[in-house]
Design a protein around this motif. Structure first.
Motif, PDB file in Angstrom:
ATOM      1  N   GLU A   1      11.628   8.235 -15.501  1.00 52.44           N
ATOM      2  CA  GLU A   1      12.254   7.259 -16.380  1.00 52.44           C
ATOM      3  C   GLU A   1      13.777   7.256 -16.230  1.00 52.44           C
ATOM      4  O   GLU A   1      14.424   6.244 -16.499  1.00 52.44           O
ATOM      5  CB  GLU A   1      11.851   7.516 -17.834  1.00 52.44           C
ATOM      6  CG  GLU A   1      10.362   7.281 -18.069  1.00 52.44           C
ATOM      7  CD  GLU A   1       9.952   7.329 -19.524  1.00 52.44           C
ATOM      8  OE1 GLU A   1      10.821   7.599 -20.388  1.00 52.44           O
ATOM      9  OE2 GLU A   1       8.763   7.092 -19.810  1.00 52.44           O
ATOM     10  N   LEU A   2      14.348   8.389 -15.809  1.00 50.11           N
ATOM     11  CA  LEU A   2      15.792   8.465 -15.614  1.00 50.11           C
ATOM     12  C   LEU A   2      16.201   8.210 -14.167  1.00 50.11           C
ATOM     13  O   LEU A   2      17.381   8.302 -13.834  1.00 50.11           O
ATOM     14  CB  LEU A   2      16.310   9.840 -16.063  1.00 50.11           C
ATOM     15  CG  LEU A   2      16.310  10.096 -17.570  1.00 50.11           C
ATOM     16  CD1 LEU A   2      16.789  11.501 -17.869  1.00 50.11           C
ATOM     17  CD2 LEU A   2      17.175   9.083 -18.298  1.00 50.11           C
TER      18      LEU A   2
ATOM     19  N   SER B   1      25.924   4.480 -19.397  1.00 51.31           N
ATOM     20  CA  SER B   1      25.492   5.871 -19.280  1.00 51.31           C
ATOM     21  C   SER B   1      25.312   6.269 -17.818  1.00 51.31           C
ATOM     22  O   SER B   1      25.637   7.395 -17.423  1.00 51.31           O
ATOM     23  CB  SER B   1      24.186   6.095 -20.059  1.00 51.31           C
ATOM     24  OG  SER B   1      23.088   5.454 -19.445  1.00 51.31           O
TER      25      SER B   1
ATOM     26  N   ASP C   1      17.390   9.513 -27.963  1.00 58.87           N
ATOM     27  CA  ASP C   1      16.901   8.144 -28.172  1.00 58.87           C
ATOM     28  C   ASP C   1      15.387   8.143 -28.383  1.00 58.87           C
ATOM     29  O   ASP C   1      14.873   7.436 -29.254  1.00 58.87           O
ATOM     30  CB  ASP C   1      17.254   7.259 -26.976  1.00 58.87           C
ATOM     31  CG  ASP C   1      18.727   6.884 -26.927  1.00 58.87           C
ATOM     32  OD1 ASP C   1      19.428   7.101 -27.939  1.00 58.87           O
ATOM     33  OD2 ASP C   1      19.177   6.383 -25.881  1.00 58.87           O
ATOM     34  N   LYS C   2      14.694   8.930 -27.595  1.00 57.18           N
ATOM     35  CA  LYS C   2      13.232   8.985 -27.722  1.00 57.18           C
ATOM     36  C   LYS C   2      12.824   9.579 -29.061  1.00 57.18           C
ATOM     37  O   LYS C   2      11.894   9.092 -29.719  1.00 57.18           O
ATOM     38  CB  LYS C   2      12.637   9.786 -26.557  1.00 57.18           C
ATOM     39  CG  LYS C   2      11.121   9.854 -26.591  1.00 57.18           C
ATOM     40  CD  LYS C   2      10.531  10.204 -25.243  1.00 57.18           C
ATOM     41  CE  LYS C   2      10.605   9.038 -24.294  1.00 57.18           C
ATOM     42  NZ  LYS C   2       9.694   9.189 -23.138  1.00 57.18           N
TER      43      LYS C   2
ATOM     44  N   LYS D   1       8.406   0.833 -24.190  1.00 56.07           N
ATOM     45  CA  LYS D   1       9.474   1.084 -23.226  1.00 56.07           C
ATOM     46  C   LYS D   1       9.614  -0.123 -22.301  1.00 56.07           C
ATOM     47  O   LYS D   1       8.607  -0.668 -21.846  1.00 56.07           O
ATOM     48  CB  LYS D   1       9.164   2.323 -22.377  1.00 56.07           C
ATOM     49  CG  LYS D   1       9.052   3.611 -23.157  1.00 56.07           C
ATOM     50  CD  LYS D   1       8.691   4.781 -22.264  1.00 56.07           C
ATOM     51  CE  LYS D   1       7.247   4.726 -21.801  1.00 56.07           C
ATOM     52  NZ  LYS D   1       6.815   5.969 -21.128  1.00 56.07           N
TER      53      LYS D   1
ATOM     54  N   THR E   1      22.945   1.319 -21.310  1.00 57.55           N
ATOM     55  CA  THR E   1      22.262   1.982 -20.192  1.00 57.55           C
ATOM     56  C   THR E   1      23.143   1.974 -18.947  1.00 57.55           C
ATOM     57  O   THR E   1      23.270   2.987 -18.255  1.00 57.55           O
ATOM     58  CB  THR E   1      20.931   1.265 -19.884  1.00 57.55           C
ATOM     59  OG1 THR E   1      20.077   1.353 -21.032  1.00 57.55           O
ATOM     60  CG2 THR E   1      20.222   1.915 -18.703  1.00 57.55           C
TER      61      THR E   1
ATOM     62  N   LYS F   1      21.031  12.248 -24.083  1.00 64.10           N
ATOM     63  CA  LYS F   1      20.976  10.953 -24.766  1.00 64.10           C
ATOM     64  C   LYS F   1      19.559  10.389 -24.730  1.00 64.10           C
ATOM     65  O   LYS F   1      19.066   9.847 -25.728  1.00 64.10           O
ATOM     66  CB  LYS F   1      21.952   9.981 -24.108  1.00 64.10           C
ATOM     67  CG  LYS F   1      21.956   8.589 -24.736  1.00 64.10           C
ATOM     68  CD  LYS F   1      22.909   7.650 -24.015  1.00 64.10           C
ATOM     69  CE  LYS F   1      22.916   6.279 -24.673  1.00 64.10           C
ATOM     70  NZ  LYS F   1      21.581   5.632 -24.651  1.00 64.10           N
ATOM     71  N   TYR F   2      18.914  10.495 -23.587  1.00 66.98           N
ATOM     72  CA  TYR F   2      17.522  10.027 -23.440  1.00 66.98           C
ATOM     73  C   TYR F   2      16.612  10.735 -24.437  1.00 66.98           C
ATOM     74  O   TYR F   2      15.792  10.100 -25.120  1.00 66.98           O
ATOM     75  CB  TYR F   2      17.069  10.281 -22.007  1.00 66.98           C
ATOM     76  CG  TYR F   2      15.577  10.233 -21.783  1.00 66.98           C
ATOM     77  CD1 TYR F   2      14.923   9.034 -21.514  1.00 66.98           C
ATOM     78  CD2 TYR F   2      14.808  11.398 -21.828  1.00 66.98           C
ATOM     79  CE1 TYR F   2      13.553   8.988 -21.296  1.00 66.98           C
ATOM     80  CE2 TYR F   2      13.441  11.367 -21.617  1.00 66.98           C
ATOM     81  CZ  TYR F   2      12.818  10.170 -21.358  1.00 66.98           C
ATOM     82  OH  TYR F   2      11.459  10.140 -21.147  1.00 66.98           O
TER      83      TYR F   2
ATOM     84  N   ILE G   1       9.930  12.483 -17.273  1.00 68.76           N
ATOM     85  CA  ILE G   1      11.323  12.268 -17.664  1.00 68.76           C
ATOM     86  C   ILE G   1      12.155  11.867 -16.445  1.00 68.76           C
ATOM     87  O   ILE G   1      12.968  10.940 -16.503  1.00 68.76           O
ATOM     88  CB  ILE G   1      11.900  13.529 -18.327  1.00 68.76           C
ATOM     89  CG1 ILE G   1      11.181  13.811 -19.653  1.00 68.76           C
ATOM     90  CG2 ILE G   1      13.404  13.386 -18.563  1.00 68.76           C
ATOM     91  CD1 ILE G   1      11.528  15.142 -20.281  1.00 68.76           C
TER      92      ILE G   1
ATOM     93  N   TYR H   1      15.515   0.205 -22.245  1.00 63.96           N
ATOM     94  CA  TYR H   1      15.625   0.424 -23.684  1.00 63.96           C
ATOM     95  C   TYR H   1      14.234   0.560 -24.294  1.00 63.96           C
ATOM     96  O   TYR H   1      13.215   0.323 -23.642  1.00 63.96           O
ATOM     97  CB  TYR H   1      16.395  -0.718 -24.376  1.00 63.96           C
ATOM     98  CG  TYR H   1      15.933  -2.124 -24.041  1.00 63.96           C
ATOM     99  CD1 TYR H   1      14.794  -2.685 -24.619  1.00 63.96           C
ATOM    100  CD2 TYR H   1      16.663  -2.920 -23.158  1.00 63.96           C
ATOM    101  CE1 TYR H   1      14.395  -3.970 -24.324  1.00 63.96           C
ATOM    102  CE2 TYR H   1      16.265  -4.213 -22.860  1.00 63.96           C
ATOM    103  CZ  TYR H   1      15.138  -4.736 -23.454  1.00 63.96           C
ATOM    104  OH  TYR H   1      14.735  -6.016 -23.149  1.00 63.96           O
TER     105      TYR H   1
ATOM    106  N   ARG I   1      23.293  12.174 -19.850  1.00 63.89           N
ATOM    107  CA  ARG I   1      22.275  11.118 -19.849  1.00 63.89           C
ATOM    108  C   ARG I   1      20.939  11.661 -20.326  1.00 63.89           C
ATOM    109  O   ARG I   1      20.232  11.015 -21.101  1.00 63.89           O
ATOM    110  CB  ARG I   1      22.095  10.542 -18.435  1.00 63.89           C
ATOM    111  CG  ARG I   1      23.157   9.564 -17.989  1.00 63.89           C
ATOM    112  CD  ARG I   1      22.799   8.983 -16.633  1.00 63.89           C
ATOM    113  NE  ARG I   1      21.535   8.269 -16.686  1.00 63.89           N
ATOM    114  CZ  ARG I   1      20.763   8.019 -15.626  1.00 63.89           C
ATOM    115  NH1 ARG I   1      21.128   8.447 -14.426  1.00 63.89           N
ATOM    116  NH2 ARG I   1      19.637   7.349 -15.754  1.00 63.89           N
TER     117      ARG I   1
END
Length: 210
Positions: free
Chosen positions: A177-178, A141, A157-158, A55, A138, A153-154, A174, A69, A150
């Protein structure tokens, strides 16, 4: 090491470059949730990812992080490349999402190979392009998506980079990270569950559809 190198990069680099990488690179196996690069570090080598997920975070003036990303096997980090070539301090933090195997390439070889190998030059330029697109995604979003979009999507993606449709992060992780709060994440996860997008379990979140 040479076999894993060929498995990941034989269709990217010519044989001579692969042999040179094998000679000069340092192989590392790093556990999950380990900080590889810290903001402010001088970077002396560039990572080539053989397996696992990393990450990449950016930090604001208050010390809060934002996930930019993910890096997967076969990837490298354009921001690391920039710092290596420009001999500047890192502006990102790199943390392992899973256990990873990687090769560290000395900075002097990076510059030498730019002139010597067409495939290396193309790889570096393509890495810049890919990472720039991901950063722009990013930004988009944050600017244009609602928080529940968002969040979904997170999660997708993970799941995509780890190849597992179950997310084992806590609600607080979470949220971190957001760049939002745990309360908001918990509320939106419940909303996504009611919409049939996810299933909330005691120790993980399962995506119903990828």
């Amino acid at each position: 090491m040479i076999q894993e190198l060929k498995d990941n990069y034989k269709d990217v680099f010519e044989e001579g470059l692969i042999n040179e990488i094998n000679q000069v690179a340092t192989f590392k196996e790093i556990p999950e949730n380990f900080k590889i690069i810290e903001i402010g570090d001088y970077i002396k080598s560039m990572p080539l990812l053989l397996s696992g997920v990393i990450k990449i975070f950016r930090e604001d003036t208050n010390g809060d992080e934002l996930l930019l990303y993910f890096l997967e096997n076969g990837d490298t980090c354009a921001m690391t490349l920039s710092c290596c070539i420009g001999q500047s301090r890192s502006e990102i933090r790199a943390v392992t999402e899973t256990q990873v195997k990687l090769l560290m390439i000395p900075v002097q070889k990076m510059e030498e190979w730019m002139a010597k190998y067409t495939s290396w030059r193309a790889f570096v330029l393509n890495s810049y392009h890919t990472r720039l697109n991901e950063v722009m995604e990013t930004v988009d979003s944050i600017a244009f998506l609602k928080m529940d979009e968002r969040l979904l999507k997170y999660l997708k993606d993970k799941a995509r980079v780890t190849h597992i449709n179950s997310i084992h992060n806590t609600h607080q992780e979470i949220a971190y990270e957001l760049h939002t709060s745990r309360v908001v994440v918990s509320r939106l996860l419940k909303k996504l569950e009611n919409m049939g997008k996810i299933e909330l379990n005691r120790n993980h979140i399962r995506l119903v559809e990828l």
